[in-house]
Motif scaffolding. Structure first.
Motif, mmCIF file in Angstrom:
data_model
loop_
_atom_site.group_PDB
_atom_site.id
_atom_site.type_symbol
_atom_site.label_atom_id
_atom_site.label_comp_id
_atom_site.label_asym_id
_atom_site.label_seq_id
_atom_site.Cartn_x
_atom_site.Cartn_y
_atom_site.Cartn_z
ATOM 1 N N ALA A 153 0.843 -1.184 0.000
ATOM 2 C CA ALA A 153 0.000 0.000 0.000
ATOM 3 C C ALA A 153 0.883 1.240 0.000
ATOM 4 O O ALA A 153 1.915 1.283 0.685
ATOM 5 N N GLU A 154 0.473 2.227 -0.763
ATOM 6 C CA GLU A 154 1.201 3.493 -0.832
ATOM 7 C C GLU A 154 0.259 4.632 -0.461
ATOM 8 O O GLU A 154 -0.859 4.709 -0.956
ATOM 9 N N ARG A 155 0.725 5.493 0.410
ATOM 10 C CA ARG A 155 -0.043 6.665 0.826
ATOM 11 C C ARG A 155 0.911 7.844 0.899
ATOM 12 O O ARG A 155 1.805 7.888 1.730
ATOM 13 N N GLY A 156 0.756 8.792 -0.013
ATOM 14 C CA GLY A 156 1.721 9.874 -0.110
ATOM 15 C C GLY A 156 3.075 9.312 -0.483
ATOM 16 O O GLY A 156 3.200 8.540 -1.443
ATOM 17 N N ASP A 157 4.097 9.630 0.293
ATOM 18 C CA ASP A 157 5.439 9.089 0.024
ATOM 19 C C ASP A 157 5.780 7.922 0.959
ATOM 20 O O ASP A 157 6.938 7.527 1.077
ATOM 21 N N GLU A 158 4.758 7.353 1.607
ATOM 22 C CA GLU A 158 4.965 6.226 2.513
ATOM 23 C C GLU A 158 4.481 4.936 1.874
ATOM 24 O O GLU A 158 3.478 4.919 1.160
ATOM 25 N N VAL A 159 5.211 3.858 2.138
ATOM 26 C CA VAL A 159 4.890 2.544 1.575
ATOM 27 C C VAL A 159 4.850 1.520 2.701
ATOM 28 O O VAL A 159 5.698 1.528 3.599
ATOM 29 N N SER A 160 3.871 0.642 2.658
ATOM 30 C CA SER A 160 3.760 -0.421 3.673
ATOM 31 C C SER A 160 3.526 -1.763 3.003
ATOM 32 O O SER A 160 2.649 -1.897 2.155
ATOM 33 N N LEU A 161 4.337 -2.752 3.375
ATOM 34 C CA LEU A 161 4.097 -4.134 2.960
ATOM 35 C C LEU A 161 3.265 -4.799 4.043
ATOM 36 O O LEU A 161 3.640 -4.786 5.220
ATOM 37 N N MET A 162 2.117 -5.350 3.668
ATOM 38 C CA MET A 162 1.237 -6.007 4.632
ATOM 39 C C MET A 162 1.044 -7.467 4.239
ATOM 40 O O MET A 162 1.052 -7.814 3.057
ATOM 41 N N VAL A 163 0.840 -8.305 5.250
ATOM 42 C CA VAL A 163 0.717 -9.753 5.060
ATOM 43 C C VAL A 163 -0.708 -10.176 5.394
ATOM 44 O O VAL A 163 -1.293 -9.706 6.371
ATOM 45 N N GLY A 164 -1.263 -11.081 4.581
ATOM 46 C CA GLY A 164 -2.611 -11.563 4.789
ATOM 47 C C GLY A 164 -2.784 -12.259 6.133
ATOM 48 O O GLY A 164 -1.900 -12.995 6.587
ATOM 49 N N GLN A 165 -3.934 -12.004 6.768
ATOM 50 C CA GLN A 165 -4.250 -12.584 8.070
ATOM 51 C C GLN A 165 -5.561 -13.367 7.967
ATOM 52 O O GLN A 165 -6.408 -13.082 7.117
ATOM 53 N N PRO A 166 -5.765 -14.356 8.842
ATOM 54 C CA PRO A 166 -7.050 -15.067 8.845
ATOM 55 C C PRO A 166 -8.195 -14.086 9.106
ATOM 56 O O PRO A 166 -8.068 -13.175 9.924
ATOM 57 N N ALA A 167 -9.296 -14.266 8.398
ATOM 58 C CA ALA A 167 -10.459 -13.391 8.569
ATOM 59 C C ALA A 167 -11.725 -14.198 8.331
ATOM 60 O O ALA A 167 -11.776 -15.021 7.408
ATOM 61 N N ALA A 168 -12.740 -13.961 9.158
ATOM 62 C CA ALA A 168 -14.015 -14.659 8.995
ATOM 63 C C ALA A 168 -14.697 -14.256 7.694
ATOM 64 O O ALA A 168 -15.424 -15.048 7.097
ATOM 65 N N SER A 169 -14.446 -13.033 7.256
ATOM 66 C CA SER A 169 -15.012 -12.562 5.997
ATOM 67 C C SER A 169 -14.106 -11.480 5.427
ATOM 68 O O SER A 169 -13.349 -10.830 6.163
ATOM 69 N N GLY A 170 -14.179 -11.289 4.124
ATOM 70 C CA GLY A 170 -13.358 -10.267 3.484
ATOM 71 C C GLY A 170 -11.887 -10.646 3.448
ATOM 72 O O GLY A 170 -11.508 -11.805 3.634
ATOM 73 N N ALA A 171 -11.047 -9.642 3.213
ATOM 74 C CA ALA A 171 -9.596 -9.841 3.133
ATOM 75 C C ALA A 171 -8.916 -8.901 4.122
ATOM 76 O O ALA A 171 -9.132 -7.692 4.088
ATOM 77 N N ARG A 172 -8.107 -9.479 5.002
ATOM 78 C CA ARG A 172 -7.450 -8.690 6.051
ATOM 79 C C ARG A 172 -5.931 -8.793 5.892
ATOM 80 O O ARG A 172 -5.389 -9.894 5.674
ATOM 81 N N TYR A 173 -5.254 -7.650 6.017
ATOM 82 C CA TYR A 173 -3.802 -7.600 5.916
ATOM 83 C C TYR A 173 -3.246 -6.785 7.082
ATOM 84 O O TYR A 173 -3.874 -5.827 7.542
ATOM 85 N N GLN A 174 -2.047 -7.154 7.523
ATOM 86 C CA GLN A 174 -1.414 -6.459 8.636
ATOM 87 C C GLN A 174 0.030 -6.125 8.289
ATOM 88 O O GLN A 174 0.796 -6.983 7.838
#
Length: 204
Positions: A153-174
């Motif tokens: 994910a990129e927001r302004g000049d910041e970048v974050s690598l997130m990893v998928g997490q278990p979720a009861a519904s939808g898609a969750r990343y941390q």
């Protein structure tokens, strides 16, 4: 002769980055590093004696090589330093209650991280999200088919690598201090330690 010296230097650099710094293993069923002389009870010995972990080590070596080829002109060069830091983190698994599970997770996360950062696997995106109706909060995300799944994910000049997490519904990343949860076309996003949650929707 110069070409031969360069080949030897490249060989030794790779050996240092994968394992204890010994020469690469000749055994194709073992890890990417030599198991000769590894310390008894060490994490390297665990990798050497566990076929599944050895296979993960060989896979990481291949992924690292592909990432290095893409990062050859990277300035400043950070990939080698990151890999040395990762090796230290993997070896710190001796402190874990379940050492093998810790080592396996370290390999899987590092492989996924390299594949995503260096675009070595198929991706969906970039997808733009508008958050809380404010232009400053706009977010762009790319989703990668790694194991585990990852997103950048990129927001302004910041970048974050997130990893998928278990979720009861939808898609969750941390990520380190960021989170993303998309469900039925709406995403809940936090960006930064202690930050308030934002409500985001895909931008047209």
């Amino acid at each position: 002769m110069p070409a031969r010296r360069n080949s030897v230097r490249c060989f030794l650099v790779t050996a240092v980055l994968f394992g204890s710094g010994a020469a690469l293993a000749a055994d194709p069923s073992g890890p990417s590093f030599s198991c000769a002389g590894v310390g008894p009870g060490s994490i390297e010995q665990m990798v050497c004696t566990d076929p599944a972990l050895s296979a993960l080590d060989r896979k990481l070596a291949g992924v690292y090589g592909a990432a290095a080829a893409k990062a050859v002109n990277e300035r400043p060069p950070v990939l080698k330093a990151e890999q040395r830091g990762w090796i230290k983190g993997r070896n710190d698994c001796w402190k874990a209650d379940d050492r093998r599970a810790c080592v396996e997770e370290q390999y899987r996360l590092r492989i996924a991280e390299l594949q995503a950062k260096h675009r070595l696997v198929p991706a969906i995106g970039p997808v733009r999200f508008a958050c809380d109706g404010k232009a400053a909060n706009a977010l762009t995300a790319s989703f990668f088919e790694t194991d585990p799944p990852t997103m950048i994910a990129e927001r302004g000049d910041e970048v974050s690598l997130m990893v998928g997490q278990p979720a009861a519904s939808g898609a969750r990343y941390q990520g380190r201090n960021e989170s993303f949860w998309e469900h039925q076309g709406e995403a809940r996003v936090t960006w930064g330690y202690g930050a308030s949650e934002m409500t985001c929707r895909k931008a047209p």
